[in-house]
Enzyme design. Sequence first.
Site, mmCIF file in Angstrom:
data_model
loop_
_atom_site.group_PDB
_atom_site.id
_atom_site.type_symbol
_atom_site.label_atom_id
_atom_site.label_comp_id
_atom_site.label_asym_id
_atom_site.label_seq_id
_atom_site.Cartn_x
_atom_site.Cartn_y
_atom_site.Cartn_z
ATOM 1 N N LYS A 14 -15.354 7.927 -5.991
ATOM 2 C CA LYS A 14 -16.337 7.065 -6.572
ATOM 3 C C LYS A 14 -17.903 7.940 -6.652
ATOM 4 O O LYS A 14 -18.197 7.920 -7.955
ATOM 5 C CB LYS A 14 -16.695 5.982 -5.587
ATOM 6 C CG LYS A 14 -15.735 5.025 -5.127
ATOM 7 C CD LYS A 14 -16.076 3.936 -4.518
ATOM 8 C CE LYS A 14 -16.801 4.117 -3.366
ATOM 9 N NZ LYS A 14 -16.006 4.950 -2.137
ATOM 10 N N ARG A 125 -13.118 18.006 1.360
ATOM 11 C CA ARG A 125 -14.392 17.684 0.951
ATOM 12 C C ARG A 125 -15.444 18.424 1.365
ATOM 13 O O ARG A 125 -15.597 18.743 2.645
ATOM 14 C CB ARG A 125 -14.538 16.235 1.234
ATOM 15 C CG ARG A 125 -15.832 15.445 0.535
ATOM 16 C CD ARG A 125 -15.466 14.210 -0.008
ATOM 17 N NE ARG A 125 -15.844 13.222 1.466
ATOM 18 C CZ ARG A 125 -16.040 12.109 1.231
ATOM 19 N NH1 ARG A 125 -15.995 11.464 -0.260
ATOM 20 N NH2 ARG A 125 -16.401 11.124 2.079
ATOM 21 N N ARG A 169 -12.611 4.499 8.881
ATOM 22 C CA ARG A 169 -13.315 4.026 7.860
ATOM 23 C C ARG A 169 -12.055 3.556 6.921
ATOM 24 O O ARG A 169 -12.607 2.781 6.282
ATOM 25 C CB ARG A 169 -13.715 5.338 7.190
ATOM 26 C CG ARG A 169 -15.227 5.975 7.957
ATOM 27 C CD ARG A 169 -15.711 7.108 7.567
ATOM 28 N NE ARG A 169 -16.129 7.373 6.165
ATOM 29 C CZ ARG A 169 -16.099 8.395 5.309
ATOM 30 N NH1 ARG A 169 -15.751 9.604 6.076
ATOM 31 N NH2 ARG A 169 -16.629 8.258 4.162
HETATM 32 P P1 AMP Z 1 -20.237 6.466 2.107
HETATM 33 O O1 AMP Z 1 -20.820 7.897 1.801
HETATM 34 O O2 AMP Z 1 -20.165 5.608 1.053
HETATM 35 O O3 AMP Z 1 -18.776 6.700 2.761
HETATM 36 O O4 AMP Z 1 -20.879 5.790 3.399
HETATM 37 C C1 AMP Z 1 -20.999 6.688 4.653
HETATM 38 C C2 AMP Z 1 -21.259 5.566 5.614
HETATM 39 O O5 AMP Z 1 -22.587 4.908 5.356
HETATM 40 C C3 AMP Z 1 -20.303 4.547 5.972
HETATM 41 O O6 AMP Z 1 -18.981 4.950 6.568
HETATM 42 C C4 AMP Z 1 -21.060 3.561 6.633
HETATM 43 O O7 AMP Z 1 -21.454 3.550 8.016
HETATM 44 C C5 AMP Z 1 -22.368 3.454 5.680
HETATM 45 N N1 AMP Z 1 -22.403 2.628 4.481
HETATM 46 C C6 AMP Z 1 -22.555 3.159 3.099
HETATM 47 N N2 AMP Z 1 -22.607 2.089 2.303
HETATM 48 C C7 AMP Z 1 -22.535 1.053 3.223
HETATM 49 C C8 AMP Z 1 -22.433 -0.561 3.131
HETATM 50 N N3 AMP Z 1 -22.726 -0.922 1.757
HETATM 51 N N4 AMP Z 1 -22.641 -1.447 4.182
HETATM 52 C C9 AMP Z 1 -22.455 -0.910 5.467
HETATM 53 N N5 AMP Z 1 -22.487 0.477 5.459
HETATM 54 C C10 AMP Z 1 -22.538 1.296 4.642
#
Ligand code: AMP
Length: 210
Positions: A14, A125, A169
């Site tokens: 994404k 990554r 995750r």
């Molecule tokens: P990402 O970079 O999108 O994989 O996000 C990394 C981490 O940030 C996730 O594993 C969550 O701990 C937190 N996070 C990101 N977006 C959200 C969201 N919309 N709601 C809750 N936690 C989030």
Amino acid sequence: MNMVILLGAPGSGKGTIAGRLAETNANLKHVSSGDLLRGAVAKGTPAGVEAKGFMERGQLVPDGLIAQMIKDVIAETQGDVTMLLDGFPRNVAQAEMLEATGAPIRSVVLVDVPDEIIQDRIAGRRTCPKCKAGYHVTALPPKVAGVCDKCGAELVVRKDDNPDTVKDRLVVYHRETEPLIAFYEAKGLLRKIDGNKGPVKNAEAFLAAM
Ligand code: AMP
């Protein structure tokens, strides 16, 4: 202003898709909830302090905390702009909070990649801590190993990209985020692309679908 939501598992690409498209289209703005949160953690803001532990464990941070950050970005985004929302919403409660802002959703694009492939992708990554550009050691390597093409900073492995946290995750994704597929399908907003065609084709397919 309107919004396109990118749905997909962690590591589905994404961020790479949204980053690429925003770089070459002046009216597209990439908004990554993960980057907003990592920025807050790095700055040590109260929200960052609260979010840090959840993020390190691969859990979702509290809905209200991230929803407020997204609302702030929406409030400051005006004019002929399409926001590419990457990582938000992550559950139905967040989707309802987003709806309550009244900001129009143009479409929701699911970037579809099987779990087995996700584990491999995240293992390779690498991320730029400074400009947030994303790389992969084999699929999308930087010109000089370990160095960001765009700003020259040293690339890092995200703390939550270790294999155990990635498994957690993915569990969270299937339990909390996947219900959004049916949620947006029922509203007639859902589109789907195969996220396994490589960065260039994925971005093209996304642009055609959104
Ligand atoms: P990402 O970079 O999108 O994989 O996000 C990394 C981490 O940030 C996730 O594993 C969550 O701990 C937190 N996070 C990101 N977006 C959200 C969201 N919309 N709601 C809750 N936690 C989030």
